[in-house]
Enzyme design. Structure first.
Site, mmCIF file in Angstrom:
data_model
loop_
_atom_site.group_PDB
_atom_site.id
_atom_site.type_symbol
_atom_site.label_atom_id
_atom_site.label_comp_id
_atom_site.label_asym_id
_atom_site.label_seq_id
_atom_site.Cartn_x
_atom_site.Cartn_y
_atom_site.Cartn_z
ATOM 1 C CG ASP A 165 -1.239 52.265 53.854
ATOM 2 O OD1 ASP A 165 -0.692 51.154 53.975
ATOM 3 O OD2 ASP A 165 -1.405 53.054 54.801
ATOM 4 C CG ASP A 217 2.144 49.570 55.018
ATOM 5 O OD1 ASP A 217 1.918 48.465 55.561
ATOM 6 O OD2 ASP A 217 2.125 50.633 55.646
ATOM 7 N NE ARG A 231 -1.596 43.359 58.859
ATOM 8 C CZ ARG A 231 -0.628 44.234 59.073
ATOM 9 N NH1 ARG A 231 -0.626 45.375 58.390
ATOM 10 N NH2 ARG A 231 0.344 43.996 59.947
ATOM 11 C CG ASP A 233 -3.571 50.191 56.117
ATOM 12 O OD1 ASP A 233 -4.100 49.173 55.606
ATOM 13 O OD2 ASP A 233 -2.408 50.201 56.561
#
Length: 440
Positions: free
Chosen positions: A221, A260, A317, A264
């Protein structure tokens, strides 16, 4: 004549609404009324989202002179992080920090981190589904060499952020290229005014067991908050930049996915405010809670506020939520015409409140896709506008995708908000002030 963001709010709200003002003038973000505070010394304002709860977030604002660092290379940056050692510290980033560069600042490529013997063409030949099949995970010499190469990259591009630290970009062009910031198990961190670009996995793994058709899976990330508390992420830009997913090749009929998440928030992370950021041109953008089985660490945690962020040309997301009590308001979602999956992902035991957001959606895109049901959980949606008109997102979703019916009422009411803008002027305000180089 120049205007502050507060003045702009007042003007555009008056023009757009033709009625009483719906936004209050507020001081420059991260500052209190009175004399100007240097950006690196700013703290999160009171009541500005979950990160202001339980003592607030001050980062390294009280740093002594010997704990204020200015860095111009990735090596200097990691040295400064190590020197901080949880003591209040400020790290000022100037220019581009290339995470693949060596200690002398020489630029490297992915090939420089591959171990001897690893060969991507041989990897493809060994694990071609026509040879390997889809029943078993890959193993053998080339997979071992891939994993060893990935380990070398991992050691190079990750940087761990200690407690009581402020990381702030200097000027308009501060950038972390190819790096992955790790905020793990610490408290009180501020990250502002940086462009995070292309945290790309040089060595994605082929997993033939991931769905019926297999998938390429990547690590890294741009920024991960793992078990950390009191984190303010503000006025940053997150982008795949030089290596967008849409330009990547396909192998075995699947996208060679090298990215990714952008941001997050996982494994018991808590009390986070993400404000005035730009998230653009990406697939799996923001995960809040990364596993349905993480109830022991995540239940009662993952309290996150998202406000005045721009989410542009994303697949999914923005965010996807498990367990968390998430307040998403006054964000602007600019939806791409093709490839759009969803914006709000509703996961196990999530309590998402999505209010007064603005969506700009091209003709032909199903508005019911804005919400996506992964697991049964209630969600509050109110006052959201699509292309300048009010839309009941929950009703539209349930009518258009009845097999994924969602329940109303997340069961709580957010109170940690400074000012809330009319959603009809959110696109103008957010697009004008979000992202790197726009702190006032």
């Amino acid at each position: 004549m120049s205007f502050s963001r507060s003045h702009a709010r007042l003007i555009v709200t008056t023009l757009a609404c033709g009625m009483a003002l719906t936004s209050l003038a507020v001081p420059a973000q991260g500052q209190s009324r009175g004399p100007a505070v240097p950006v690196e010394r700013a703290v999160l304002p009171a009541n500005d989202g979950w990160a202001s709860d339980s003592g607030g977030t001050t980062g390294g604002s009280t740093a002594e002179a010997d704990h204020v660092y200015t860095v111009t290379t990735w090596a200097e940056f990691r040295t400064a992080l190590a020197a901080a050692k949880d003591t209040p510290s400020i790290i000022r980033v100037k220019g581009t920090l290339d995470a693949l560069s060596d200690s002398a600042g020489n630029t490297h490529t992915c090939d420089d981190y591959a171990v001897p013997g690893y060969d991507f063409d041989k990897y493809l030949a060994a694990y071609d589904p026509a040879v390997w099949g889809y029943e078993n995970e890959v193993s053998g010499e080339q997979e071992d060499l891939r994993a060893a190469s990935a380990k070398r990259q991992d050691a190079q591009i990750k940087a761990s952020v200690p407690a009581n630290t402020t990381i702030v970009g200097v000027g308009r062009d501060a950038r972390i290229l190819g790096g992955s910031l790790q905020v793990r198990g610490v408290d009180n961190v501020i990250i502002r005014n940086l462009t995070f670009e292309d945290a790309s996995d040089c060595f994605p793994q082929w997993d033939p067991t991931d769905t019926e058709l297999g998938n390429w899976n990547s690590e890294y990330d741009n920024l991960v908050l793992y078990g950390s508390t009191h984190v303010w992420v503000d006025h940053n830009t997150f982008t795949d930049g030089r290596r967008p997913d849409g330009q990547q090749p396909y192998y075995f009929g699947r996208l060679f996915q090298q990215h990714d998440g952008h941001l997050d928030i996982v494994r018991g992370a808590d009390l986070v405010t993400a404000s005035w950021n730009v998230f653009t041109d990406h697939d799996k953008t923001m995960l809040i809670g990364n596993s349905d089985s993480a109830s022991a660490t995540d239940r009662g945690k993952l309290r996150v506020t998202l406000h005045h962020n721009q989410f542009k040309n994303l697949v999914e997301r923005a965010p996807r939520v498990r367990f968390g009590r998430v307040d998403a308001y006054n964000n602007h979602y600019v939806v791409q015409k093709s490839g759009y999956g969803h914006s709000f992902g509703i996961g196990i035991e999530s309590q998402l409140v999505a209010e007064k957001n603005a969506f700009t959606i091209p003709r032909g895109v199903n508005r019911g896709l804005i919400l996506k049901k992964w697991k049964d959980a209630p969600v509050t949606t109110s006052g959201n506008y699509v292309n300048g008109r009010y839309v009941d997102l929950l009703a539209v979703h349930n009518a258009r995708i009845p097999e994924e019916t969602l329940r109303p009422d997340a069961g709580w009411t957010p109170v940690l908000r400074t000012s809330v803008d009319n959603p009809r002027v959110v696109p103008l305000i957010v697009d004008s002030w979000a992202g790197t180089g726009r702190i006032r």
